[in-house]
Design a protein around this motif. Structure first.
Motif, PDB file in Angstrom:
ATOM      1  N   ARG A 135       0.577  -1.431 -10.448  1.00  0.00           N
ATOM      2  CA  ARG A 135       0.808  -0.339  -9.491  1.00  0.00           C
ATOM      3  C   ARG A 135       2.248   0.164  -9.560  1.00  0.00           C
ATOM      4  NH1 ARG A 135      -3.943   1.117  -9.092  1.00  0.00           N
ATOM      5  NH2 ARG A 135      -5.335  -0.596  -8.633  1.00  0.00           N
TER       6      ARG A 135
ATOM      7  N   GLU B 282       7.279   7.389 -13.023  1.00  0.00           N
ATOM      8  CA  GLU B 282       7.465   8.651 -12.299  1.00  0.00           C
ATOM      9  C   GLU B 282       8.941   8.900 -12.037  1.00  0.00           C
ATOM     10  OE1 GLU B 282       5.348   9.361  -8.575  1.00  0.00           O
ATOM     11  OE2 GLU B 282       3.564   8.633  -9.591  1.00  0.00           O
TER      12      GLU B 282
ATOM     13  N   ASP C 162      13.094   1.297  -3.641  1.00  0.00           N
ATOM     14  CA  ASP C 162      12.765   1.982  -2.380  1.00  0.00           C
ATOM     15  C   ASP C 162      11.306   2.375  -2.332  1.00  0.00           C
ATOM     16  OD1 ASP C 162      15.035   1.873  -0.992  1.00  0.00           O
ATOM     17  OD2 ASP C 162      15.741   3.906  -1.408  1.00  0.00           O
ATOM     18  N   ARG C 163      10.845   2.981  -3.432  1.00  0.00           N
ATOM     19  CA  ARG C 163       9.458   3.436  -3.462  1.00  0.00           C
ATOM     20  C   ARG C 163       8.494   2.245  -3.462  1.00  0.00           C
ATOM     21  NH1 ARG C 163       7.612   8.335  -6.925  1.00  0.00           N
ATOM     22  NH2 ARG C 163       5.897   7.958  -5.521  1.00  0.00           N
TER      23      ARG C 163
ATOM     24  N   GLY D 163       8.163   0.963  -0.003  1.00  0.00           N
ATOM     25  CA  GLY D 163       7.275   1.812   0.792  1.00  0.00           C
ATOM     26  C   GLY D 163       5.824   1.531   0.492  1.00  0.00           C
ATOM     27  N   LEU D 164       5.533   1.394  -0.797  1.00  0.00           N
ATOM     28  CA  LEU D 164       4.154   1.137  -1.213  1.00  0.00           C
ATOM     29  C   LEU D 164       3.684  -0.230  -0.701  1.00  0.00           C
ATOM     30  CD1 LEU D 164       2.981   2.193  -4.679  1.00  0.00           C
ATOM     31  CD2 LEU D 164       2.137   0.088  -3.781  1.00  0.00           C
TER      32      LEU D 164
ATOM     33  N   GLU E 225       4.837  -1.844   1.889  1.00  0.00           N
ATOM     34  CA  GLU E 225       4.642  -1.769   3.351  1.00  0.00           C
ATOM     35  C   GLU E 225       3.304  -1.113   3.667  1.00  0.00           C
ATOM     36  OE1 GLU E 225       8.076   0.264   4.842  1.00  0.00           O
ATOM     37  OE2 GLU E 225       9.327  -1.533   4.777  1.00  0.00           O
ATOM     38  N   SER E 226       2.992  -0.054   2.916  1.00  0.00           N
ATOM     39  CA  SER E 226       1.718   0.635   3.135  1.00  0.00           C
ATOM     40  C   SER E 226       0.552  -0.317   2.910  1.00  0.00           C
ATOM     41  CB  SER E 226       1.646   1.831   2.190  1.00  0.00           C
ATOM     42  OG  SER E 226       0.358   2.339   2.147  1.00  0.00           O
ATOM     43  N   MET E 227       0.660  -1.166   1.897  1.00  0.00           N
ATOM     44  CA  MET E 227      -0.422  -2.130   1.623  1.00  0.00           C
ATOM     45  C   MET E 227      -0.509  -3.177   2.719  1.00  0.00           C
ATOM     46  SD  MET E 227      -0.513  -2.627  -2.477  1.00  0.00           S
ATOM     47  CE  MET E 227       1.037  -3.403  -2.654  1.00  0.00           C
ATOM     48  N   MET E 228       0.654  -3.664   3.143  1.00  0.00           N
ATOM     49  CA  MET E 228       0.673  -4.707   4.175  1.00  0.00           C
ATOM     50  C   MET E 228       0.073  -4.178   5.486  1.00  0.00           C
ATOM     51  SD  MET E 228       1.792  -7.266   2.676  1.00  0.00           S
ATOM     52  CE  MET E 228       1.977  -8.419   4.004  1.00  0.00           C
ATOM     53  N   LEU E 229       0.376  -2.899   5.783  1.00  0.00           N
ATOM     54  CA  LEU E 229      -0.122  -2.318   7.034  1.00  0.00           C
ATOM     55  C   LEU E 229      -1.635  -2.153   7.016  1.00  0.00           C
ATOM     56  CD1 LEU E 229       2.623   0.362   7.721  1.00  0.00           C
ATOM     57  CD2 LEU E 229       2.297  -1.809   8.883  1.00  0.00           C
ATOM     58  N   ARG E 230      -2.224  -2.210   5.834  1.00  0.00           N
ATOM     59  CA  ARG E 230      -3.675  -2.113   5.758  1.00  0.00           C
ATOM     60  C   ARG E 230      -4.289  -3.459   5.378  1.00  0.00           C
ATOM     61  NH1 ARG E 230      -5.504   2.774   2.389  1.00  0.00           N
ATOM     62  NH2 ARG E 230      -3.404   3.055   1.596  1.00  0.00           N
ATOM     63  N   GLY E 231      -3.607  -4.512   5.773  1.00  0.00           N
ATOM     64  CA  GLY E 231      -4.190  -5.856   5.690  1.00  0.00           C
ATOM     65  C   GLY E 231      -4.221  -6.473   4.312  1.00  0.00           C
ATOM     66  N   PHE E 232      -3.363  -6.012   3.387  1.00  0.00           N
ATOM     67  CA  PHE E 232      -3.382  -6.548   2.023  1.00  0.00           C
ATOM     68  C   PHE E 232      -3.086  -8.045   2.025  1.00  0.00           C
ATOM     69  CE2 PHE E 232      -0.981  -7.482  -1.939  1.00  0.00           C
ATOM     70  CZ  PHE E 232      -2.004  -7.270  -2.841  1.00  0.00           C
TER      71      PHE E 232
ATOM     72  N   PHE F 146      -7.375  -6.485  -4.514  1.00  0.00           N
ATOM     73  CA  PHE F 146      -7.698  -5.064  -4.498  1.00  0.00           C
ATOM     74  C   PHE F 146      -9.205  -4.947  -4.712  1.00  0.00           C
ATOM     75  CE2 PHE F 146      -3.249  -4.917  -5.682  1.00  0.00           C
ATOM     76  CZ  PHE F 146      -2.785  -3.832  -4.978  1.00  0.00           C
TER      77      PHE F 146
END
Lengths: 243, 255
Positions: B151, B158, B195-196, B199-200, B202-209, B213
């Protein structure tokens, strides 16, 4: 649903980002979080989600103290739409991304897929279901990012600059969608017209403190208050007309 | 790769575990060939070629995607001809040294293994491979590391692309990046990528990672068929290892 009691936070220990912050958001409220750059909006959101912890004070989310031991429980009931949709959409397809949260929280894959399809239909973006995340436009990605959070059926939705990088048509679609989502919402935005359209209450942050807390119509029409805190009237109310 | 993996074919519909088994077994058997057994090794190319045909993935796609790695793999053994000069066979009046043979064998082994690995990833996807690894009790930390690396690599690329474009727009006519700018360029790249990535994450952790996957795509083929195909493939691979098929065919023709 969300309660801050005398919360103080600083990243470096010197410059405070949140100062003696106290407020209470009740179930079903649609709250706009506004303020100039560096006012502490994003940090406030992160504090609710347990991504940063206050040095002083207490935060309750859905009645549960925001502490490391409770994070899994808290995050299950909070949905956070990030400012950058690219960071939110990390799976290959929109559907994969939508089932990510529900499956992680124990839902069977088939049920999660069904729920994702229902959510896409409710937002009128069924056509995005099997699309690749890197092949959809910014507006579609934003809507898909909101859909990924809605699939988790959160009790509270936190959104950071939801209308950034959207063209006018997609912005209108977003506002329409936000009005139909029946959950408690905390929306941080510089787009005051969006706040006016979607929120009933506004928290105005300035230098990490609450400069104003009240009905959106009232605060967003107060030119002096807004200008004193580095903001301008929403365009729909006559912003920039005096310039 | 994700798009290739999302296609539908006989190979795509096999279970990830079967495909992983076939690929790993094939690679182990291929590298076990003796360094001078070039004729026996030739037959091994048939397996990946058959796989590409059945999965409707052009072999050229593999060579195109792996165009950076292939030369490196082929470079392995380049020095063999200088060290192993014993003449092993003669073609007409030209003697071919053992070093040349072993160099070619090494190259072929590398290319065949890469072709098979690419076929595995292109028909299974990284999520499927990791779920297969988890099934064989591979430690979660390894599969998570694999998934996150996959990921984050796209984020890194990018950022490289964005920064390179920004640099060239302000340095017209300049070829590449000036040596004096490399330090700050790499430093910025690391900071921005971190940084990115944060962010990614944190986004995964906030959705129960919690290390897994899940893909919405299901393998449509029955497990029994996948298991049978993997057993048959393994037997064929072993047969190619034990018997020198070209030599056998040659003796049959001569007989």
């Amino acid at each position: 649903m969300i309660q801050f009691d005398h919360v103080n936070f600083s990243y470096t220990g010197e410059q405070p980002v949140l100062q003696d912050l106290s407020f209470h958001i009740r179930e079903g409220e649609q709250v706009g979080l506004i303020g100039a750059n560096g006012a502490g909006k994003s940090t406030l959101m992160k504090a609710v989600l347990g991504l940063v912890y206050p040095q002083q004070g207490r935060i309750l989310a859905d009645g549960i103290p925001v502490e490391p031991a409770n994070l899994a429980q808290i995050r299950k009931s909070l949905g956070y739409v990030l400012q950058d949709s690219d960071q939110q959409m990390f799976m290959p397809t929109v559907l994969d991304d939508m089932i990510f949260g529900p499956v992680n929280y124990g839902l069977a894959k088939a049920e999660a897929v069904k729920k994702a399809e229902e959510t896409l239909a409710s937002l009128h973006i069924e056509h995005l279901k099997d699309r690749y995340n890197h092949r959809i436009s910014g507006g579609e990605k934003r809507m898909a990012a909101i859909a990924t959070i809605l699939t988790m059926e959160p009790k509270v939705m936190l959104m950071d600059e939801p209308s950034s990088s959207l063209d006018p048509r997609n912005r209108r679609n977003l506002i329409r969608a936000l009005k139909t989502i029946p959950v408690t919402k905390l929306i941080a935005a510089h787009d005051l017209d969006l706040i006016l359209d979607t929120c009933t209450r506004v928290l105005l942050l300035s230098g990490g403190r609450i400069a104003a807390d009240g009905p959106a119509e009232e605060i967003l029409r107060d030119r002096k208050l807004l200008e004193d805190n580095g903001l301008e009237l929403p365009l729909s109310i006559g912003g920039r007309s005096g310039q | 790769m994700d798009q290739l993996a999302a296609r539908s074919s006989m190979i795509h519909n096999m279970t990830p575990l079967s495909k992983l088994w076939i690929a790993v077994f094939y690679i182990l058997v291929t590298v076990s060939f003796h360094k001078y057994d070039i004729s026996g090794l030739f037959v091994m190319v048939l397996f990946p070629l058959l796989g590409y045909q059945l999965s409707y993935i052009p072999v050229l796609t593999c060579f195109h995607k792996l165009r950076v790695v292939m030369p490196l793999v082929c470079a392995v053994g380049l020095l063999n001809p200088f060290y192993d000069r014993q003449i092993l066979l003669t073609v007409g009046t030209v003697g071919i040294s053992a070093g040349v043979i072993s160099m070619l064998t090494l190259m072929m082994k590398g290319v065949f293994c890469l072709m098979m690995s690419f076929l595995l990833v292109a028909t299974t996807g990284i999520t499927g491979i990791c779920s297969a690894l988890r099934q064989i009790r591979c430690p979660e930390v390894i599969t998570t590391l694999l998934l996150l690396t996959y990921r984050y690599i796209s984020l890194l690329l990018e950022e490289v692309s964005t920064m390179t474009t920004a640099y060239h727009l302000r340095a017209p006519g300049q070829k590449g990046i000036r040596m004096s700018a490399w330090g700050s360029f790499l430093g910025q790249l690391i900071l921005r990528s971190m940084d990115r990535a944060q962010g990614l994450y944190e986004s995964m952790m906030l959705r129960g990672f919690h290390g897994e996957f899940h893909s919405a795509a299901e393998n449509k083929g029955p497990r029994a068929v996948s298991a049978a195909v993997s057993v048959i493939c393994s037997i064929c691979v072993l047969a190619c290892r034990w018997y020198n098929i070209p030599a056998l065919l040659n003796s049959l023709v001569m007989f």
